[in-house]
Design a protein around this motif. Structure first.
Motif, PDB file in Angstrom:
ATOM      1  N   THR A   1     -14.332   6.195   1.779  1.00 55.32           N
ATOM      2  CA  THR A   1     -14.037   6.126   3.214  1.00 55.32           C
ATOM      3  C   THR A   1     -14.306   7.444   3.886  1.00 55.32           C
ATOM      4  O   THR A   1     -14.408   8.477   3.249  1.00 55.32           O
TER       5      THR A   1
ATOM      6  N   MET B   1     -10.719   4.623  -1.983  1.00 53.01           N
ATOM      7  CA  MET B   1     -10.432   5.605  -0.943  1.00 53.01           C
ATOM      8  C   MET B   1     -11.507   6.690  -0.918  1.00 53.01           C
ATOM      9  O   MET B   1     -11.723   7.339   0.101  1.00 53.01           O
TER      10      MET B   1
ATOM     11  N   SER C   1      -3.317   7.563  -2.926  1.00 56.31           N
ATOM     12  CA  SER C   1      -3.011   6.300  -2.269  1.00 56.31           C
ATOM     13  C   SER C   1      -3.456   5.154  -3.169  1.00 56.31           C
ATOM     14  O   SER C   1      -4.368   5.305  -3.992  1.00 56.31           O
TER      15      SER C   1
ATOM     16  N   GLU D   1       0.858  -1.179   0.000  1.00 59.18           N
ATOM     17  CA  GLU D   1       0.000   0.000   0.000  1.00 59.18           C
ATOM     18  C   GLU D   1       0.895   1.229   0.000  1.00 59.18           C
ATOM     19  O   GLU D   1       1.849   1.315   0.783  1.00 59.18           O
TER      20      GLU D   1
ATOM     21  N   THR E   1       1.335   5.705  -0.527  1.00 64.14           N
ATOM     22  CA  THR E   1       0.774   7.046  -0.521  1.00 64.14           C
ATOM     23  C   THR E   1       1.802   7.985  -1.130  1.00 64.14           C
ATOM     24  O   THR E   1       2.946   8.042  -0.667  1.00 64.14           O
TER      25      THR E   1
ATOM     26  N   VAL F   1      -2.854   0.515  -4.094  1.00 64.63           N
ATOM     27  CA  VAL F   1      -2.422  -0.831  -3.730  1.00 64.63           C
ATOM     28  C   VAL F   1      -1.741  -1.470  -4.935  1.00 64.63           C
ATOM     29  O   VAL F   1      -2.251  -1.390  -6.058  1.00 64.63           O
TER      30      VAL F   1
ATOM     31  N   TYR G   1      -7.619   1.028  -1.194  1.00 62.14           N
ATOM     32  CA  TYR G   1      -7.050   0.280  -0.082  1.00 62.14           C
ATOM     33  C   TYR G   1      -7.674  -1.110  -0.138  1.00 62.14           C
ATOM     34  O   TYR G   1      -8.491  -1.388  -1.030  1.00 62.14           O
TER      35      TYR G   1
END
Length: 379
Positions: free
Chosen positions: A379, A376, A344, A337, A339, A346, A363
């Motif tokens: 979230t 993301m 961000s 993962e 950033t 994966v 993510y």
């Protein structure tokens, strides 16, 4: 194990119900309170709503999934502080709803835990007070829980996680609990502990036969009869639940003064079987994590411009790749993962196909033998 890209779904990890070989079951919130349940089918991309009516939860809308059943509450406030609340058992594969019980209370209720498909632990908050209470779906009995450790405030236990397991046909409640320093001085005054006992932040693993815990609640006792399986002694000591290994609960216990971590299987009401010992002094890890599949510890021990290396402390297996990674999942996928600025994502390398997959704005979580990629943005 497979990888499921669910970035197009308007969900986060708390909305995921289950992942099957063909579908993803999930909850979608319409606003802050209302939600519905859906199934997404991989083959044709069709989304099917499972429930016939919308649900609402005005507190923390927690889902409890056990087998093919997902439990949650549906709240209907009357505008004057009283909330009519339905406890729902929803069979997500069949698409059928059962209203287990209905109750009315002032304030907002949260379904805190489900035990053995029968007992439901609720927290109800009204103004500045909190109340914990138990409901038995078989007898329809309800009772307030006097043991304030279950309310989750700064009483004897600050954090409490409940699990059920069975030994010789007898169901038990297992608690991963963390002592709180605020109650230590009260306990000294009451004579419940001595100055030689842990001062603060010590963690414990507690156990009680489910039937005895329930009887204590019906009898309105002040504390439930938990026994210690394990109690650590110092600041910085931790007990962590790692998951189930072939039906057996697995925990790790880290002792700060020894810089040592022991992985245990709970094999009896008073038996912790030592699986392995990690001497952290022997490593200078760049990073480490617990694996969601096999409940072992992975340590990244080396990272250069040429390669990245991770050790599985349970088996001694070493994984090397030219790209950085922090996780080894299912002995097959190397996961990283990242950033970069405001972005961000994966990256997953498949050791079997030798294919590298990149998911931006993402993510991941591990559920039902699948790596689920989530957006993301949700979230």
């Amino acid at each position: 194990m497979r990888i499921v890209d669910a970035r197009a779904m308007p969900i986060d990890h708390e909305d995921v119900i289950a992942v099957t070989p063909t579908s993803v079951y999930y909850r979608e919130k319409k606003d802050r309170t209302t939600f519905s349940l859906y199934r997404f089918d991989d083959e044709d991309g069709v989304i099917t709503q499972l429930n016939r009516r919308e649900y609402a939860d005005y507190g923390y809308p927690k889902l409890f999934v056990d087998g093919d059943i997902v439990y949650f509450i549906n709240e209907v406030p009357d505008g004057e502080g009283v909330v009519k609340t339905e406890l729902i058992a929803f069979s997500y594969k069949a698409g059928t709803e059962e209203v287990v019980t209905t109750f009315e209370k002032r304030g907002n209720s949260t379904l805190f835990w489900v035990l053995d498909h029968r007992y439901f632990l609720f927290l109800t908050a009204f103004e500045s007070s909190d109340e914990a209470w138990l409901y038995d779906r078989v007898t329809n009995q309800r009772e307030r829980i006097r043991d304030e450790r279950l309310v989750g405030k700064t009483e004897r236990f600050r954090e409490l996680y409940l699990f059920t397991t069975t030994f010789d046909g007898v169901p038990y409640i297992v608690c991963n609990a963390r002592l709180d320093e605020f109650d230590y001085y009260n306990a000294l005054d009451d004579g419940r502990i001595s100055p030689d006992d842990p001062i603060d932040h010590s963690e414990a693993l507690l156990i009680c036969p489910l039937e005895e815990a329930v009887e204590a609640i019906w009898d309105q006792r002040g504390e439930l009869p938990f026994d210690d399986i394990l109690r650590l002694q110092g600041e910085g000591d931790t007990v962590q639940y790692l998951g189930e290994n072939e039906g057996t609960l697995r925990f790790s216990a880290f002792v700060d003064s020894l810089n040592e971590e022991v992985i245990y299987d709970l094999t009896g009401p008073d038996v912790l079987h030592e699986v392995s010992v990690v001497d952290w002094g022997a490593y200078e890890p760049i990073d480490f994590t617990y694996d969601d599949i096999s409940s072992t510890i992975f340590i990244k021990v080396d990272e250069t411009d040429m390669h990245s290396e991770v050790i599985d402390l349970a088996t001694g297996a070493r994984y090397i790749d030219v790209e950085p990674f922090e996780r080894v999942i299912g002995r097959r996928y190397l996961v990283h993962e990242y950033t970069e600025g405001l972005t961000s994502g994966v990256v997953i390398f498949d050791l079997e196909s030798e294919e590298r997959l990149t998911y931006d704005n993402a993510y991941f979580m591990v559920i039902d033998d699948a790596i689920l990629i989530l957006s993301m943005s949700s979230t």
